[in-house]
Design a protein around this motif. Structure first.
Motif, PDB file in Angstrom:
ATOM      1  N   LEU A 155      57.868  11.376  13.353  1.00 44.31           N
ATOM      2  CA  LEU A 155      57.710  12.430  14.350  1.00 44.31           C
ATOM      3  C   LEU A 155      56.773  13.482  13.786  1.00 44.31           C
ATOM      4  O   LEU A 155      57.020  14.038  12.707  1.00 44.31           O
ATOM      5  N   ASN A 159      52.628  13.419  18.227  1.00 42.98           N
ATOM      6  CA  ASN A 159      53.135  12.056  18.069  1.00 42.98           C
ATOM      7  C   ASN A 159      54.648  12.047  18.331  1.00 42.98           C
ATOM      8  O   ASN A 159      55.447  12.009  17.415  1.00 42.98           O
ATOM      9  N   PRO A 160      55.063  12.109  19.612  1.00 48.17           N
ATOM     10  CA  PRO A 160      56.504  12.115  19.913  1.00 48.17           C
ATOM     11  C   PRO A 160      57.147  10.767  19.614  1.00 48.17           C
ATOM     12  O   PRO A 160      56.460   9.748  19.487  1.00 48.17           O
ATOM     13  N   ASP A 162      60.451   8.275  20.895  1.00 52.60           N
ATOM     14  CA  ASP A 162      61.525   8.011  21.861  1.00 52.60           C
ATOM     15  C   ASP A 162      62.687   7.316  21.160  1.00 52.60           C
ATOM     16  O   ASP A 162      62.484   6.326  20.441  1.00 52.60           O
ATOM     17  N   ARG A 176      63.556  11.775  24.143  1.00 52.03           N
ATOM     18  CA  ARG A 176      62.175  11.893  23.660  1.00 52.03           C
ATOM     19  C   ARG A 176      62.060  13.170  22.828  1.00 52.03           C
ATOM     20  O   ARG A 176      62.268  14.278  23.336  1.00 52.03           O
ATOM     21  N   SER A 178      59.782  15.711  20.369  1.00 52.99           N
ATOM     22  CA  SER A 178      58.440  16.144  19.984  1.00 52.99           C
ATOM     23  C   SER A 178      58.573  17.418  19.154  1.00 52.99           C
ATOM     24  O   SER A 178      59.586  18.123  19.240  1.00 52.99           O
ATOM     25  N   ASP A 180      56.325  20.942  17.320  1.00 52.17           N
ATOM     26  CA  ASP A 180      55.091  21.724  17.323  1.00 52.17           C
ATOM     27  C   ASP A 180      54.640  22.007  15.890  1.00 52.17           C
ATOM     28  O   ASP A 180      55.151  21.400  14.930  1.00 52.17           O
TER      29      ASP A 180
END
Length: 583
Positions: A155, A159-160, A162, A176, A178, A180
Motif C-alpha cells: 500500500l 497504489n491502493p 483491495d 479498499r 489508500s 496519502d
C-alpha cells in the motif's frame, strides 16, 4: 524570638513541600493500574454496540499472553505499507492496520534507535491497532479470524490495495485501502448482496490500544480518549473514567474520535453526512477501544452499499492537522490541546519554527523567541512601572487623606478620587499591564510543552533532548557517584541557574513586606528550584532566559524611575525599624 521561630517553621514547611512533591504528582497523575479493569455497558445503545462488537470477535481476552513484537510482525498474511512518512504492514487476518512506524520521528534520542512504533499488533506490549469490518444479521459475516485476500503486496500513495472476502452465501465484502503522503489512510468498505434474500449489514471501524504505554494526562495536556462531538472537542474523559464508569458516547454527531498522547494520535473519521454510533469503552486488562459503527442497512438481492472512513495514525504536527481540518475534518487541529489561549499559541509556534529554520538550534530558537516575546511586552511593562512610580509619588498625599478622613470612608474615597484626577494617576493602570502579559507568557510556556518540534532536539554539550529533563545531576557529581538521584533532588545546572536567577529577581525588587515575610519569600526561589528541576530542559531554558531578561528590564526601569525604588526602600526601612522596636 518569634521571628526566629517563624523562620524555622517556614524552612521546615518548604522542606516538606519538596519531599512531598513527587508523592503529590504521583497521586494526581497516577500511572494506569495493572489490575484487571472490567467493562460495564450502562445504556441500551452501549449494550447493543458491545454485543455487535463482541460478535465480530473484537473484544480480546483479558488473559491473552504477551506476544513479542518482532515475532508478531514476522507472521505471514501481511500487506506492506510504504508511504513518505509512514511504513509498516496490514494484517490480513481480521483486516487490521496494526503496524505503523513514523519515519520522521525516532523512538529515542539515540540516532540508531529506529522510528517510533505507533501501531502494534494485539497482545504485544505496546498493542495499538485499527480494525475494519462488518456486523449484521441474516448471513455469515467476516470476523476477527477471517483471512482476507489482497489485490497487491504494498500500500503506497497512488497504489491502493483491495481486501476481498466472499462468504459463499452470495455476499461479497471489500475494503479498499489508500494512503496519502502524510498520515491518513482511507478505507472504503463495500458489501454487495448477490444472494436470494435480504441481509442486514453494518460496516464498522475501531481503534484498540493499551493505556500502559500512554503519556500522562495533566491539566495542561490531555492524553486519552478524544474526539469532536456536536461541534465541540471533548478532552474531559480519561482511561480511568472508562474503566470505572463504563462506556462513554459523545454528545452529538462525531466528526472524528480516537486516542491521543502528547505527541501522537490515532483517530477515526466517519463518512461525511453519516451519523454512526460512536463512543469509547474499556475492554479490561488495560485495553480500551474507540468504536465507529454505521447504521444497519437492509440489502435486498442485487444491491450494495459503501461506507468510506479515514484513519489518522501519526504525529500531532500542527501544520499537518490544520491542513486536514482545512480539507473538511472539523476541529482536527484541536487534537492538540491548545486550551484557551490558542490564538496566542499558534502565532508563537509559527515564530518558533521560523527562528529555528534560521538558527538551526532549537535551544537558541527558544532563547531568541523568549527575547522577542519579552521585547513585544516591554512597552506594557514600562507603562506599568510608570504607573507604579506615579502612585509612589503621591503616596504621602494619600496617607494624609487617609489620616484626615479616617472616620468618614465615603469622604476619604471621594478625596482620593479627586487626588488621582488632579495628579493624572490611574490606580489600576499598574495592574492591567501585568494582567495583559499573563496569557502571552502562559501561551509561550504551553507551546514548549506541546510542540513536537522540540522532541529530541539538542542544545549544547550534555543537553541532547530539550523535551526531557536536564540529564546532568549535581548531587551525584554528574554521574561520577554510583547512585541514581531521586526525582525531587535531580538538580541539574539549568535548575541551579533557575534558582539563582529567581533569587536575584527577588533581591532586585525592593520589598515592602515585613522582615519575616521577606525571609520566607527569599526561600521560595530555592523551593521552586527543586519543584521545577524535573521539567523539560527546554522549559528551564525558557524560564532562565525570562528571568535574566526580567533582571535586565527591572534594572533599566528602576534607573528610569529612581523615585520608585527610593520610596520602596524607605518604606522597607521604616517597617524593619518598627519590627525591631516591637521585638
Amino acid at each position: 524570638m518569634d521571628n526566629q521561630r517563624n523562620l524555622i517553621f517556614a524552612v521546615v514547611l518548604c522542606g516538606l513541600m519538596i519531599l512531598l512533591y513527587d508523592s503529590a504528582i504521583s497521586y494526581f497523575y497516577p500511572a494506569p493500574p495493572e489490575s484487571e479493569q472490567t467493562e460495564r455497558a450502562t445504556t441500551p445503545e452501549q449494550r447493543a454496540a458491545q454485543e455487535v462488537a463482541n460478535e465480530s470477535g473484537l473484544a480480546p481476552s483479558v488473559a491473552q499472553q504477551a506476544v513479542d513484537l518482532d515475532e508478531a510482525l514476522a507472521s505471514g498474511n501481511r500487506v506492506a505499507i510504504d508511504a513518505p512518512r509512514v511504513e509498516g504492514s496490514i494484517n490480513l487476518v481480521g483486516a487490521r492496520v496494526d503496524d505503523i512506524e513514523l519515519k520522521d520521528h525516532r523512538a529515542t534520542v539515540d540516532e540508531d534507535s529506529g522510528p517510533v512504533q505507533l501501531f502494534a499488533p494485539a497482545g504485544t506490549p505496546i498493542q495499538n491497532f485499527a480494525q475494519f469490518g462488518f456486523v449484521g444479521d441474516g448471513t455469515q459475516l467476516p470476523d476477527a479470524k477471517t483471512v482476507w485476500q489482497a489485490s497487491g503486496d504494498t500500500l503506497s500513495p497512488g497504489n491502493p490495495v483491495d481486501l476481498r472476502w466472499d462468504n459463499d452465501e452470495g455476499q461479497r465484502f471489500r475494503i479498499r485501502l489508500s494512503i496519502d503522503d502524510n498520515y491518513m489512510i482511507t478505507a472504503e468498505q463495500t458489501v454487495a448482496n448477490y444472494g436470494e434474500g435480504p441481509v442486514v449489514v453494518s460496516p464498522f471501524a475501531t481503534i484498540t490500544r493499551t493505556s500502559l504505554t500512554a503519556s500522562k494526562s495533566t491539566w495542561i495536556a490531555h492524553s486519552g480518549p478524544i474526539g469532536t462531538f456536536g461541534g465541540t472537542v471533548d478532552y474531559g474523559v480519561d482511561y480511568d473514567d472508562l474503566a470505572e464508569d463504563g462506556p462513554v458516547s459523545g454528545e452529538g454527531q462525531a466528526a472524528w474520535l480516537g486516542f491521543t498522547d502528547i505527541y501522537w494520535l490515532g483517530a477515526l473519521v466517519p463518512e461525511a453526512g453519516s451519523s454512526p454510533d460512536t463512543g469509547f469503552r474499556s475492554l479490561g486488562n488495560d485495553l480500551f477501544r474507540a468504536d465507529l459503527i454505521y447504521d444497519p442497512v437492509t440489502l435486498r438481492p442485487g444491491r450494495q452499499i459503501t461506507r468510506s472512513s479515514q484513519l489518522f495514525a501519526g504525529a500531532k504536527e500542527s501544520g499537518v492537522l490544520d491542513a486536514y481540518q482545512d480539507a473538511g475534518i472539523a476541529q482536527f487541529g484541536l487534537a492538540i490541546d491548545w486550551g484557551w489561549f490558542r490564538w496566542f499559541e499558534k502565532p508563537i509556534l509559527w515564530l518558533l519554527r521560523q527562528i529555528f529554520s534560521v538558527v538551526g538550534n532549537f535551544g537558541v530558537a527558544i532563547i531568541l523567541l523568549t527575547c522577542c516575546v519579552r521585547g513585544l511586552m516591554f512597552p506594557i511593562a514600562q507603562k506599568g512601572f510608570s504607573s507604579m512610580a506615579s502612585m509612589k509619588a503621591i503616596q504621602p498625599d494619600m496617607k494624609k487623606l487617609q489620616e484626615k478622613h479616617k472616620d468618614d470612608k465615603v469622604k476619604q474615597q471621594q478625596e482620593m478620587q479627586k487626588l488621582f484626577k488632579d495628579k493624572g494617576v490611574n490606580p489600576v493602570a499598574g495592574c492591567l499591564p501585568m494582567l495583559l502579559q499573563i496569557p502571552v507568557f502562559f501561551a509561550l510556556y504551553k507551546v514548549l510543552i506541546l510542540a513536537i518540534e522540540m522532541r529530541h532536539q539538542p542544545f549544547v554539550l550534555w543537553i541532547e533532548d530539550l523535551s526531557a529533563p536536564d540529564p546532568a545531576h549535581v548531587l551525584n557529581l554528574f554521574g561520577l557517584l554510583p547512585y541514581d538521584v531521586p526525582g525531587f533532588l535531580a538538580l541539574g545546572p539549568l535548575a541551579l541557574l533557575l534558582g539563582f536567577t529567581m533569587w536575584l529577581t527577588f533581591r532586585l525588587n525592593p520589598s515592602t513586606m515585613d522582615p519575616v515575610q521577606q525571609q520566607v519569600f527569599s526561600i521560595m526561589p530555592w523551593v521552586l528550584m527543586f519543584v521545577m528541576a524535573p521539567f523539560a530542559a527546554g522549559l528551564l531554558l525558557y524560564w532562565n532566559t525570562s528571568n535574566l531578561l526580567t533582571l535586565a528590564q527591572q534594572k533599566y526601569l528602576y534607573s528610569k524611575h529612581p523615585q520608585l525604588k527610593a520610596a520602596a526602600e524607605k518604606e522597607k526601612a521604616e517597617k524593619a525599624q518598627k519590627a525591631q522596636e516591637g521585638a
